[in-house]
Design a protein around this motif. Structure first.
Motif, PDB file in Angstrom:
ATOM      1  N   LEU A  43       0.829  -1.210   0.000  1.00 48.28           N
ATOM      2  CA  LEU A  43       0.000   0.000   0.000  1.00 48.28           C
ATOM      3  C   LEU A  43       0.861   1.258   0.000  1.00 48.28           C
ATOM      4  CD1 LEU A  43      -2.767  -1.231   2.437  1.00 48.28           C
ATOM      5  CD2 LEU A  43      -3.025  -0.779  -0.014  1.00 48.28           C
ATOM      6  N   ALA A  44       2.033   1.186   0.637  1.00 48.67           N
ATOM      7  CA  ALA A  44       2.941   2.338   0.639  1.00 48.67           C
ATOM      8  C   ALA A  44       3.416   2.668  -0.773  1.00 48.67           C
ATOM      9  CB  ALA A  44       4.125   2.077   1.557  1.00 48.67           C
ATOM     10  N   THR A  45       3.534   1.654  -1.638  1.00 49.68           N
ATOM     11  CA  THR A  45       3.908   1.926  -3.036  1.00 49.68           C
ATOM     12  C   THR A  45       2.813   2.707  -3.764  1.00 49.68           C
ATOM     13  OG1 THR A  45       2.976  -0.113  -3.990  1.00 49.68           O
ATOM     14  CG2 THR A  45       5.234  -0.227  -3.116  1.00 49.68           C
ATOM     15  N   LYS A  97       9.942   0.496   1.736  1.00 51.65           N
ATOM     16  CA  LYS A  97      11.194  -0.164   2.128  1.00 51.65           C
ATOM     17  C   LYS A  97      11.135  -0.606   3.589  1.00 51.65           C
ATOM     18  CE  LYS A  97      16.246   0.636   2.319  1.00 51.65           C
ATOM     19  NZ  LYS A  97      16.457   0.382   3.757  1.00 51.65           N
ATOM     20  N   ALA A  98      10.709   0.288   4.466  1.00 54.53           N
ATOM     21  CA  ALA A  98      10.684  -0.036   5.892  1.00 54.53           C
ATOM     22  C   ALA A  98       9.710  -1.172   6.183  1.00 54.53           C
ATOM     23  CB  ALA A  98      10.309   1.200   6.701  1.00 54.53           C
ATOM     24  N   TRP A  99       8.532  -1.135   5.578  1.00 48.67           N
ATOM     25  CA  TRP A  99       7.545  -2.187   5.829  1.00 48.67           C
ATOM     26  C   TRP A  99       7.970  -3.507   5.187  1.00 48.67           C
ATOM     27  CZ3 TRP A  99       4.533  -2.151   9.668  1.00 48.67           C
ATOM     28  CH2 TRP A  99       3.944  -0.975  10.137  1.00 48.67           C
ATOM     29  N   TYR A 100       8.617  -3.416   4.024  1.00 52.14           N
ATOM     30  CA  TYR A 100       9.130  -4.622   3.371  1.00 52.14           C
ATOM     31  C   TYR A 100      10.170  -5.301   4.255  1.00 52.14           C
ATOM     32  CZ  TYR A 100      12.270  -7.201   0.174  1.00 52.14           C
ATOM     33  OH  TYR A 100      13.082  -8.140  -0.416  1.00 52.14           O
ATOM     34  N   GLU A 101      11.124  -4.544   4.749  1.00 52.25           N
ATOM     35  CA  GLU A 101      12.177  -5.125   5.576  1.00 52.25           C
ATOM     36  C   GLU A 101      11.619  -5.665   6.888  1.00 52.25           C
ATOM     37  OE1 GLU A 101      15.139  -2.075   5.878  1.00 52.25           O
ATOM     38  OE2 GLU A 101      16.001  -2.539   3.893  1.00 52.25           O
ATOM     39  N   GLU A 102      10.639  -4.958   7.453  1.00 49.12           N
ATOM     40  CA  GLU A 102       9.997  -5.459   8.670  1.00 49.12           C
ATOM     41  C   GLU A 102       9.257  -6.763   8.384  1.00 49.12           C
ATOM     42  OE1 GLU A 102       8.568  -5.178  12.791  1.00 49.12           O
ATOM     43  OE2 GLU A 102      10.343  -4.574  11.651  1.00 49.12           O
ATOM     44  N   GLY A 103       8.638  -6.847   7.207  1.00 45.85           N
ATOM     45  CA  GLY A 103       7.942  -8.070   6.829  1.00 45.85           C
ATOM     46  C   GLY A 103       8.886  -9.245   6.673  1.00 45.85           C
ATOM     47  N   PHE A 150      16.153  -4.057  -0.841  1.00 47.38           N
ATOM     48  CA  PHE A 150      15.029  -3.347  -1.440  1.00 47.38           C
ATOM     49  C   PHE A 150      15.474  -2.489  -2.614  1.00 47.38           C
ATOM     50  CE2 PHE A 150      11.893   0.102  -1.738  1.00 47.38           C
ATOM     51  CZ  PHE A 150      10.730  -0.647  -1.843  1.00 47.38           C
ATOM     52  N   ASP A 151      14.747  -2.636  -3.708  1.00 41.27           N
ATOM     53  CA  ASP A 151      14.996  -1.889  -4.934  1.00 41.27           C
ATOM     54  C   ASP A 151      13.679  -1.216  -5.319  1.00 41.27           C
ATOM     55  OD1 ASP A 151      15.404  -0.942  -7.490  1.00 41.27           O
ATOM     56  OD2 ASP A 151      16.219  -2.810  -8.293  1.00 41.27           O
ATOM     57  N   ASN A 152      13.636   0.075  -5.218  1.00 39.98           N
ATOM     58  CA  ASN A 152      12.386   0.800  -5.458  1.00 39.98           C
ATOM     59  C   ASN A 152      11.823   0.532  -6.853  1.00 39.98           C
ATOM     60  OD1 ASN A 152      10.501   2.714  -4.183  1.00 39.98           O
ATOM     61  ND2 ASN A 152      11.025   4.012  -5.944  1.00 39.98           N
ATOM     62  N   ALA A 153      12.702   0.251  -7.813  1.00 38.45           N
ATOM     63  CA  ALA A 153      12.242  -0.023  -9.174  1.00 38.45           C
ATOM     64  C   ALA A 153      11.514  -1.356  -9.273  1.00 38.45           C
ATOM     65  CB  ALA A 153      13.426   0.010 -10.138  1.00 38.45           C
ATOM     66  N   LYS A 154      11.770  -2.248  -8.331  1.00 36.70           N
ATOM     67  CA  LYS A 154      11.120  -3.550  -8.329  1.00 36.70           C
ATOM     68  C   LYS A 154      10.316  -3.772  -7.047  1.00 36.70           C
ATOM     69  CE  LYS A 154      14.387  -6.086 -11.261  1.00 36.70           C
ATOM     70  NZ  LYS A 154      15.227  -7.313 -11.358  1.00 36.70           N
ATOM     71  N   ALA A 155       9.826  -2.691  -6.478  1.00 33.98           N
ATOM     72  CA  ALA A 155       9.224  -2.753  -5.146  1.00 33.98           C
ATOM     73  C   ALA A 155       8.085  -3.763  -5.062  1.00 33.98           C
ATOM     74  CB  ALA A 155       8.740  -1.364  -4.731  1.00 33.98           C
ATOM     75  N   LEU A 156       7.093  -3.632  -5.945  1.00 31.94           N
ATOM     76  CA  LEU A 156       5.932  -4.517  -5.853  1.00 31.94           C
ATOM     77  C   LEU A 156       6.331  -5.967  -6.090  1.00 31.94           C
ATOM     78  CD1 LEU A 156       2.923  -4.850  -5.441  1.00 31.94           C
ATOM     79  CD2 LEU A 156       2.584  -4.383  -7.880  1.00 31.94           C
ATOM     80  N   GLU A 157       7.237  -6.190  -7.036  1.00 31.40           N
ATOM     81  CA  GLU A 157       7.699  -7.549  -7.324  1.00 31.40           C
ATOM     82  C   GLU A 157       8.395  -8.167  -6.118  1.00 31.40           C
ATOM     83  OE1 GLU A 157      11.006  -9.667 -10.235  1.00 31.40           O
ATOM     84  OE2 GLU A 157      10.108  -7.763 -10.846  1.00 31.40           O
TER      85      GLU A 157
END
Length: 549
Positions: A391-393, A402-408, A447-454
């Protein structure tokens, strides 16, 4: 954990009386029906044998058959799905009964059950969502009422109506549980196998469920879903999951998921899949030994092979003992592949296998020992984090993707560490902080913002290893994983033809003698008019309302 035994201690005559005399429900404590519904949800060995182990997991390449995926395996929908029947005979009806039991009480006593009724609403909302998720329209607003003078021919609510009704019920439950009770509440206590009647944690669970449902709806009806998402994410921090301790998890003693090879829970014939195993090995994923068992090439078995002349003296234990099975039928049937990977050595009666299997205790804690616990998740904290990252994306909620991804990722690794240890999984080594740090720095994981959703979806897919039903939903909702994503889901073929992965449950054939035939026919006709529904009600490759391209 001992509360699970209460289900079987109930007087069977109570249930006989219910079928003959509705007033007999007065003799059953409401909390009994909550526990009955809970075990009705999680105690379904047929659902695991058919729906999970032999349908959804192979479709999503979480596992393969012992000799690799075979033939047109994605077309096998026999005995699928088990969840629909449980809604009306074992889960939803029990939770509806709970509320009716309270309504039969005197006016002074009923307020003492307010929180219990709302917690039951949350659980009923979850399972109703779980059923409609793959069926579409189902009886809901008029369901469960026949025993209480209501209709025996309930109408079918559309999936859109069901999801909206569930959100409204969850919102009411949250608001009620937040209030200070005006009278002392009767506690569910140990009858609540999730949170032991902790209203604060049920609020967090309900908000996480609202978020999951809204994300299903987002493509189909953004105007309805977006305000719900914004409302949930604007909740005070104390009302949202913040650690693995908040996860909505059913935890039971080892015997709950079987104790022997004849149990339907037994996963010991299910192979580890090559795409996930290769990814986890290459990236040094700390969850690999929680997910999978090492192959047969340990020191003892190598010594047997050396003694039998099948390996030269001095052969060391291989550095890699996690080897996955081929998910593509055309590849797995190749003679060279069969000989190299699927033909095990047998020495002195010991089978020495090149390929790995699933970690058995993760699915059936009693298979290898008679201790430990079984864990059956509803919504983990890691899933909540990945939802927030996604959802942050879209600039929804607070915090960065990035922060929520790493926490996940961290919380997923730590949760699998907790349950692997709790289930006493063999050949498992506890995770270290250094391993997590190194994993998050790996190419493709960092984390790579260009591939965030993937990346978010790929890690969600791994986190759903213990919830393949949600991994299937993730794939339908996001298109990830796929053949080129960070965690791959390769195309599978049979005799050169690309196989189509099912997207919904095939609907039952209409029986003209069904007392509710008119409502069923109307519901089927309405669903058939939806884009992508498929060639027939039985077409599992079709889509339900929320599943948009």
């Amino acid at each position: 954990m001992a509360a699970a035994g209460l289900l079987f201690a109930c007087d069977k005559q109570d249930f006989v009386d219910i079928n003959n005399n509705p007033d007999a429900l007065n003799s059953i404590p409401p909390e009994n029906q909550f526990l009955n519904a809970t075990t009705g949800i999680h105690g379904q060995d047929f659902e695991y044998y058919y729906d999970v182990y032999r349908r959804i997991m192979p479709w999503m390449q979480y596992t393969t058959d012992v000799n690799g995926n075979q033939g047109a395996f994605t077309q096998n929908v026999d005995n699928f799905s088990q969840r629909y029947g449980r809604q009306y005979n074992g889960v939803g009806d029990r939770l509806y009964d709970l509320e009716q039991l309270v309504l039969k009480m005197d006016a002074a006593t009923q307020p003492r059950y307010t929180n219990m009724v709302q917690i039951a609403h949350i659980l009923k909302a979850y399972y109703t969502f779980y059923v409609s998720d793959i069926y579409g329209a189902i009886p809901y607003s008029e369901a469960f009422q026949g025993r209480y003078g209501g209709t025996l021919q309930p109408k079918y609510d559309t999936q859109q109506q069901v999801f909206a009704a569930l959100d409204a019920e969850l919102k009411t439950a949250i608001a009620t549980l937040k209030q200070t009770p005006t009278t002392p509440q009767i506690s569910l206590g140990n009858y609540d196998q999730y949170y032991k009647n902790d209203a604060t944690k049920w609020i967090k669970a309900a908000n996480a469920l609202r978020l999951r449902i809204a994300m299903r709806v987002l493509k189909a009806d953004a105007a309805a879903a977006t305000p719900i998402i914004n409302e949930v994410l604007a909740s005070p921090a104390a009302e949202l999951m913040s650690s693995n301790a908040d996860g909505w998890i059913f935890k039971a003693i080892y015997s709950f998921t079987g104790t022997d090879a004849n149990s339907n829970w037994n996963p010991t014939t299910l192979r580890a899949p090559k795409p996930i195993v290769d990814f986890m090995w290459d990236k040094k994923d700390p969850r690999i030994d929680a997910f999978f068992a090492p192959n047969g090439f340990n020191a003892t078995n190598i010594a047997l092979l050396v003694k039998a002349g099948k390996l030269p003296a001095g052969t060391p234990v291989p550095a890699r003992r996690y080897v996955g099975s081929f998910t593509d039928p055309d590849v797995s049937r190749q003679a060279a592949i069969q000989q190299q990977y699927y033909t095990a050595d047998v020495v002195d009666g010991v089978t020495i296998d090149t390929l790995s299997y699933l970690q058995p205790n993760l699915w059936s804690a009693g298979i290898n020992s008679k201790t430990g616990f079984s864990y059956l998740p509803v919504i983990t904290y890691a899933e909540f984090c990945f939802m927030r990252a996604e959802l942050a994306t879209k600039s929804l909620g607070t915090g960065t993707a990035k922060a929520w991804y790493e926490e996940g990722v961290k919380s997923s690794i730590l949760w699998y560490d907790e349950i692997a240890k709790g289930a006493q999984a063999p050949d498992y080594t506890a995770v270290t902080d250094a391993e997590i740090t190194a994993y998050l720095a790996m190419p493709g994981i960092a984390f790579d913002n260009a591939k965030a959703l993937e990346q978010i979806a790929s890690q969600s897919y791994l986190n759903f290893f213990k919830q393949p039903q949600e991994g299937w939903a993730l794939w339908k909702r996001t298109g990830y994983p796929n053949a080129t994503s960070v965690v791959p889901l390769p195309t599978v073929k049979n005799l050169g033809a690309t196989l189509v992965i099912p997207r919904r449950a095939p609907l039952a054939l209409i029986n003209e003698t069904d007392p509710n035939v008119a409502n069923k026919q109307a519901a089927y006709a309405a669903m058939a008019a939806l884009p992508g529904f498929g060639n027939s009600p039985q077409d599992a490759a079709g889509r339900v309302w929320w599943d948009k391209p």
